[in-house]
Design a protein around this motif. Structure first.
Motif, PDB file in Angstrom:
ATOM      1  N   ARG A 346       9.950   8.855  -6.640  1.00  0.00           N
ATOM      2  CA  ARG A 346       8.801   8.585  -5.766  1.00  0.00           C
ATOM      3  C   ARG A 346       7.550   8.321  -6.588  1.00  0.00           C
ATOM      4  O   ARG A 346       6.709   9.183  -6.737  1.00  0.00           O
ATOM      5  CB  ARG A 346       8.570   9.767  -4.833  1.00  0.00           C
ATOM      6  CG  ARG A 346       9.667   9.913  -3.802  1.00  0.00           C
ATOM      7  CD  ARG A 346       9.299  10.942  -2.751  1.00  0.00           C
ATOM      8  NE  ARG A 346      10.392  11.084  -1.796  1.00  0.00           N
ATOM      9  CZ  ARG A 346      11.502  11.774  -2.031  1.00  0.00           C
ATOM     10  NH1 ARG A 346      11.655  12.390  -3.185  1.00  0.00           N
ATOM     11  NH2 ARG A 346      12.456  11.852  -1.121  1.00  0.00           N
ATOM     12  N   VAL A 348       4.005   5.894  -7.273  1.00  0.00           N
ATOM     13  CA  VAL A 348       3.015   5.191  -6.447  1.00  0.00           C
ATOM     14  C   VAL A 348       3.505   3.787  -6.111  1.00  0.00           C
ATOM     15  O   VAL A 348       3.393   3.308  -4.988  1.00  0.00           O
ATOM     16  CB  VAL A 348       1.664   5.103  -7.181  1.00  0.00           C
ATOM     17  CG1 VAL A 348       0.756   4.099  -6.491  1.00  0.00           C
ATOM     18  CG2 VAL A 348       1.013   6.460  -7.208  1.00  0.00           C
ATOM     19  N   LYS A 351       5.767   3.798  -3.338  1.00  0.00           N
ATOM     20  CA  LYS A 351       5.065   4.112  -2.090  1.00  0.00           C
ATOM     21  C   LYS A 351       4.449   2.855  -1.498  1.00  0.00           C
ATOM     22  O   LYS A 351       4.496   2.638  -0.285  1.00  0.00           O
ATOM     23  CB  LYS A 351       3.968   5.149  -2.350  1.00  0.00           C
ATOM     24  CG  LYS A 351       4.495   6.552  -2.597  1.00  0.00           C
ATOM     25  CD  LYS A 351       3.336   7.519  -2.698  1.00  0.00           C
ATOM     26  CE  LYS A 351       3.836   8.897  -3.099  1.00  0.00           C
ATOM     27  NZ  LYS A 351       2.720   9.787  -3.429  1.00  0.00           N
ATOM     28  N   ASN A 423      -2.422   7.397  -6.285  1.00  0.00           N
ATOM     29  CA  ASN A 423      -2.209   8.090  -5.025  1.00  0.00           C
ATOM     30  C   ASN A 423      -3.453   8.041  -4.144  1.00  0.00           C
ATOM     31  O   ASN A 423      -3.353   7.857  -2.932  1.00  0.00           O
ATOM     32  CB  ASN A 423      -1.808   9.547  -5.284  1.00  0.00           C
ATOM     33  CG  ASN A 423      -0.296   9.656  -5.426  1.00  0.00           C
ATOM     34  OD1 ASN A 423       0.437   9.171  -4.581  1.00  0.00           O
ATOM     35  ND2 ASN A 423       0.150  10.250  -6.521  1.00  0.00           N
ATOM     36  N   PHE A 426      -3.688   4.648  -2.790  1.00  0.00           N
ATOM     37  CA  PHE A 426      -2.642   4.424  -1.797  1.00  0.00           C
ATOM     38  C   PHE A 426      -3.038   4.969  -0.427  1.00  0.00           C
ATOM     39  O   PHE A 426      -2.976   4.271   0.580  1.00  0.00           O
ATOM     40  CB  PHE A 426      -1.338   5.073  -2.260  1.00  0.00           C
ATOM     41  CG  PHE A 426      -0.269   5.049  -1.212  1.00  0.00           C
ATOM     42  CD1 PHE A 426       0.380   3.870  -0.911  1.00  0.00           C
ATOM     43  CD2 PHE A 426       0.067   6.207  -0.508  1.00  0.00           C
ATOM     44  CE1 PHE A 426       1.353   3.836   0.079  1.00  0.00           C
ATOM     45  CE2 PHE A 426       1.034   6.173   0.478  1.00  0.00           C
ATOM     46  CZ  PHE A 426       1.676   4.990   0.774  1.00  0.00           C
ATOM     47  N   TRP A 427      -3.481   6.239  -0.400  1.00  0.00           N
ATOM     48  CA  TRP A 427      -3.799   6.829   0.909  1.00  0.00           C
ATOM     49  C   TRP A 427      -5.030   6.175   1.517  1.00  0.00           C
ATOM     50  O   TRP A 427      -5.078   5.948   2.727  1.00  0.00           O
ATOM     51  CB  TRP A 427      -3.953   8.348   0.791  1.00  0.00           C
ATOM     52  CG  TRP A 427      -2.617   8.988   0.553  1.00  0.00           C
ATOM     53  CD1 TRP A 427      -2.185   9.594  -0.587  1.00  0.00           C
ATOM     54  CD2 TRP A 427      -1.520   9.028   1.468  1.00  0.00           C
ATOM     55  NE1 TRP A 427      -0.881  10.012  -0.443  1.00  0.00           N
ATOM     56  CE2 TRP A 427      -0.443   9.679   0.817  1.00  0.00           C
ATOM     57  CE3 TRP A 427      -1.313   8.569   2.780  1.00  0.00           C
ATOM     58  CZ2 TRP A 427       0.796   9.889   1.423  1.00  0.00           C
ATOM     59  CZ3 TRP A 427      -0.082   8.780   3.385  1.00  0.00           C
ATOM     60  CH2 TRP A 427       0.960   9.434   2.702  1.00  0.00           C
TER      61      TRP A 427
END
Ligand code: CU
Length: 833
Positions: A346, A348, A351, A423, A426-427
């Motif tokens: 997993r 980034v 994702k 991360n 990403f969010w």
């Protein structure tokens, strides 16, 4: 690096230093510039989007004037589609493809460089118009009659000419990529072994080849209407704005898949690496990609459901639009299956892939909704569509490209991007995106129209718009984080280990930091994931045990193989650094830019200069006669340095280019018959009391006859050149030049002697544009022959080394077809009708 062979190889592929750096033509340099420039345009388009969201955050907002808003939304769409989505995918492919295929470079490095400089110049020109308040305002689809009659200024001309210029650069890159995939693979890599990325790029490049020419034809028609008053879209003189919509969407729908498929290609490279297992269903994915490519050309009318077309065609296109979900679904199920059987890491990068697929599926499902005509009648031109298309494009294109940034960043720089910052980005992006675009569906269903610069309060639009605007800034913040991570100085960060993700495909065989030669020696490939499945491969590549491990003559060389089985054909010498592509692009840009302002003298000078530069480039960089016929390339094999005919990359490039050229021409012919279908009498004898005349029957047929004579003389010239009958070659070439020019004159003579005025009626203007097109092509055909004669005269071509005349003959087959179709349509169709 004590191997003298490696030293010579390095010297041949050295990147120029200082200001000469910009003369580089190598795929890794050009690909990188291309990617960064496209990304810069993306940021520009993103800022425009944020400006729009500020404007729409509150009701009755008058921060922007309607005119400013119109320019901004037009530019946002045009920039994102023409200056970002298509170019960045071509850019990434130029950078990656040769490395994936174990090739040293693409077959025409100078063409890549030319395409890049054209893109930069054209893009800056189009974007700059916004700062002078003269930007185009007609939407990225430029529908007439709004863009032909009701808008003042040169905005539409900037759009038409600037973007046509960029479309030509895109087609050039597509030619390069098709030939690259088909002819520049390592020996043994049969078509069923090539990386999925290459399959996707092949499909997409072919789509570009057939999708962009109709738009270029449309651009030509609209620019002729704007500049010369030829009434293609003017209803009062028999024209019809619907023709533009057809030509635009024949391009515009495949365009969606042109930007989607290469992003999915990145996904298809990333998933096996992070699932640590080969992709499941390779054959199915290839089949689905090809199927999507085909189907996407049969869907364009779903953008025109509300234009009053007959119910039968709406039914067919509605069904076809829903059907395209099937091949798309096949690909997604293959990806899911791979992730299920693999041991997933997993990161980034993965994702972003998963977020992209999920988002794309949501957009795909609203796509099936709007493919149903009755629903489309309700949702058309509302914010529902804006929501739908951004789910498709951001999910299907942007998120996978960001994933690609994370995945390939170490490949380009030898450093890696931060997982922690990744991360955060990403969010921010995922949440910001959904907050921004989900409420648009609701606003649209409530009835909010698209492309309005403000909305009144009290109609239920306030809340969704405010939420959208907040979300848009969240999405923007995610990109700021990504941008910081990409560009922050990383001097003290350690280099990543070689093949940092432990991937299976050949592009990861490079050392860190990498050498500019692409690959130390070109291996024999027998598997789909050679770094996983072929033992000791990297060590053997490094040891120079395979092909072209040396550059004895100090020249840049790469292998050419056969299209299907990748059997060795040729050792191709590719040209090195040169400023010629740059100057050629500057002058070509001048032609388009000065024409926008109707500065014909300057435009004329630029076209002469660009012609001269391109001829110099061809003269010095193509079909060079080598000092020896063959050379040893390693593993005890010798390959020819010169080939002509279907074995040569130049022949393929000519063939593919002519297919694109024919597509543009067929689009114009389609226009002629389109007008026939919408008129009761076509061609009409009179219109508004004025006689409508065309080219007549005699002269077009004379032109076809002369064209056939020219074609026959070209074929004879090729044969006599091959038989070393020099006098025959010159005589036959001269005859061909004379016949070509005479054919052109005869074609123009028909309308001229009849006193045809192209501005009277659409029949005379369609006749005019077919004549113009064929005339220009005959002149080009004659020029190509003069070039061949000069080549022979100066010893650059002889009986054995005849690639020039062979390629020109190939072009002439298409030219004859063009003239024959033009002549017979003009001469015979009025009799039939
Ligand atoms: Cu569509």
């Amino acid at each position: 690096m004590n191997d003298p062979r490696a030293k010579r190889l390095l010297k041949a592929w050295e990147t120029p230093k200082g200001w000469r750096y910009w003369s580089a033509v190598n795929n890794s340099e050009v690909g990188l510039w291309y990617t960064l420039t496209a990304f810069a345009f993306f940021l520009f388009g993103g800022v425009l989007a944020l400006i729009m969201r500020v404007q729409l955050a509150l009701p009755d907002n008058h921060w922007l004037t309607p005119d400013q808003y119109n320019q901004i939304f037009t530019m946002h769409g045009s920039v994102m589609m023409f200056l970002f989505a298509v170019p960045i995918l071509e850019a990434i492919s130029i950078m990656l493809l040769p490395e994936m295929l174990g090739s040293r470079d693409l077959p025409f490095p100078r063409l890549s460089a030319y395409g890049y400089w054209c893109f930069l110049i054209g893009g800056v020109f189009v974007c700059a118009s916004l700062f002078f308040g003269v930007g185009p305002r007609g939407g990225w689809f430029m529908y007439p009659p709004m863009t032909t009659e009701y808008q003042e200024g040169i905005g539409p001309d900037i759009w038409l000419l600037g973007l046509s210029f960029i479309e030509i650069a895109s087609i050039a890159a597509a030619v390069e990529l098709i030939v690259g995939v088909l002819k520049c693979r390592p020996p043994g890599m049969r078509l069923n072994l090539i990386p999925l990325y290459a399959w996707y790029i092949l499909v997409v490049a072919v789509m570009i080849l057939f999708a962009f020419p109709p738009l270029i034809a449309g651009d030509l028609l609209m620019e002729l209407e704007r500049a010369m008053d030829w009434p293609f879209f003017d209803v009062e003189r028999g024209g019809d704005p619907m023709l533009w919509q057809h030509l635009f969407w024949i391009f515009g729908h495949p365009e969606v898949y042109i930007v989607f498929l290469p992003s999915i290609a990145l996904v298809a490279m990333i998933i096996p690496t992070f699932a640590r297992t080969p992709m499941a269903g390779y054959g199915w994915i290839v089949l689905a990609a090809v199927g999507t490519g085909f189907l996407s050309f049969g869907l364009w009318v779903h953008h025109m459901f509300t234009t009053g077309l007959p119910g039968i065609s709406i039914g067919i296109f509605s069904a076809a639009s829903q059907a395209v979900a099937i091949p798309t679904g096949v690909q997604i199920f293959c990806f899911i299956a791979t992730l299920l059987v693999g041991r997933v890491q997993r990161k980034v990068c993965l994702k972003f892939v998963l977020a992209g697929l999920a988002t794309f599926i949501i957009g795909g499902l609203t796509g099936v909704m709007v493919a149903i005509a009755p629903f489309d009648y309700q949702a058309h031109d509302t914010y529902f569509i804006v929501g739908h298309l951004h789910y498709v494009l951001i999910g299907g294109t942007i998120f996978p490209i960001v994933a690609g940034f994370y995945y390939y960043y170490p490949f380009v720089t030898g450093k890696r991007l931060s997982e922690r910052l990744g991360n955060i980005a990403f969010w921010l992006m995922l949440i910001g995106f959904n907050v921004a675009f989900f409420p648009m569906h609701l606003a649209g269903l409530t009835g909010m129209p698209r492309r309005v610069h403000t909305f009144p309060g009290g109609m239920g639009f306030e809340l969704p718009n405010l939420i959208s605007s907040i979300g848009a800034f969240g999405l923007g913040a995610g990109f700021v984080v990504l941008l910081w991570d990409v560009f922050r100085p990383k001097g003290n960060h350690p280099y990543v280990p070689r093949n940092v993700w432990n991937a299976g495909t050949l592009e990861w065989s490079g050392q860190v930091p990498d050498h500019p030669w692409g690959i130390r020696s070109i291996p024999i490939i027998e598997t789909r994931y050679p770094l996983w499945e072929q033992e000791n491969l990297m060590a053997e590549i490094d040891a120079g045990q395979f092909y072209l491990a040396d550059a004895e003559e100090g020249r840049r060389e790469t292998l050419v193989t056969s299209a299907v089985d990748a059997e060795l054909i040729q050792c191709l010498r590719v040209p090195g650094p040169s400023f010629l592509p740059f100057w050629a692009a500057v002058f070509t840009g001048g032609v388009f830019i000065f024409s926008t302002y109707h500065w014909w003298m300057l435009a004329g000078c630029c076209s002469v200069l660009s012609f001269a530069t391109i001829v110099t480039w061809m003269w010095t960089g193509t079909a060079e006669i080598p000092e020896k016929e063959t050379k040893p390339v390693g593993l005890g094999q010798s390959l020819p340095l010169y080939v002509s005919g279907p074995a040569a990359v130049g022949w393929w490039a000519m063939f593919i280019t002519m297919l694109g050229d024919m597509t543009a021409f067929i689009s114009l012919v389609f226009g002629y018959f389109f007008y026939w279908t919408v008129h009761e009498d076509f061609p009409p004898a009179h219109w508004n009391g004025e006689p409508v005349v065309g080219a007549g029957s005699l002269w077009p047929l004379v032109s076809v006859g002369l064209g056939a004579v020219a074609w026959f003389a070209v074929v004879m010239a090729r044969r006599w050149n091959h038989n070393d009958f020099i006098l025959g070659f010159y005589a036959s070439s001269s005859l061909a030049v004379a016949a070509a020019l005479a054919s052109g004159v005869a074609l123009v003579w028909g309308p001229y002697s009849n006193g045809m005025d192209p501005t009277v009626h659409v029949y005379s203007s369609t006749t005019g544009v077919l004549v113009l097109w064929s005339f220009v092509h005959l002149i080009l055909g004659a020029t190509m022959l003069l070039y061949c004669m000069a080549r022979r005269l100066f010893g650059k071509m002889d009986a054995e080394h005849d690639a020039d005349i062979v390629n020109v003959t190939l072009a002439w087959h298409f030219l004859l077809l063009t003239v024959a179709i033009t002549g017979s349509v003009l001469a015979l169709f009025p009799w039939v009708a």
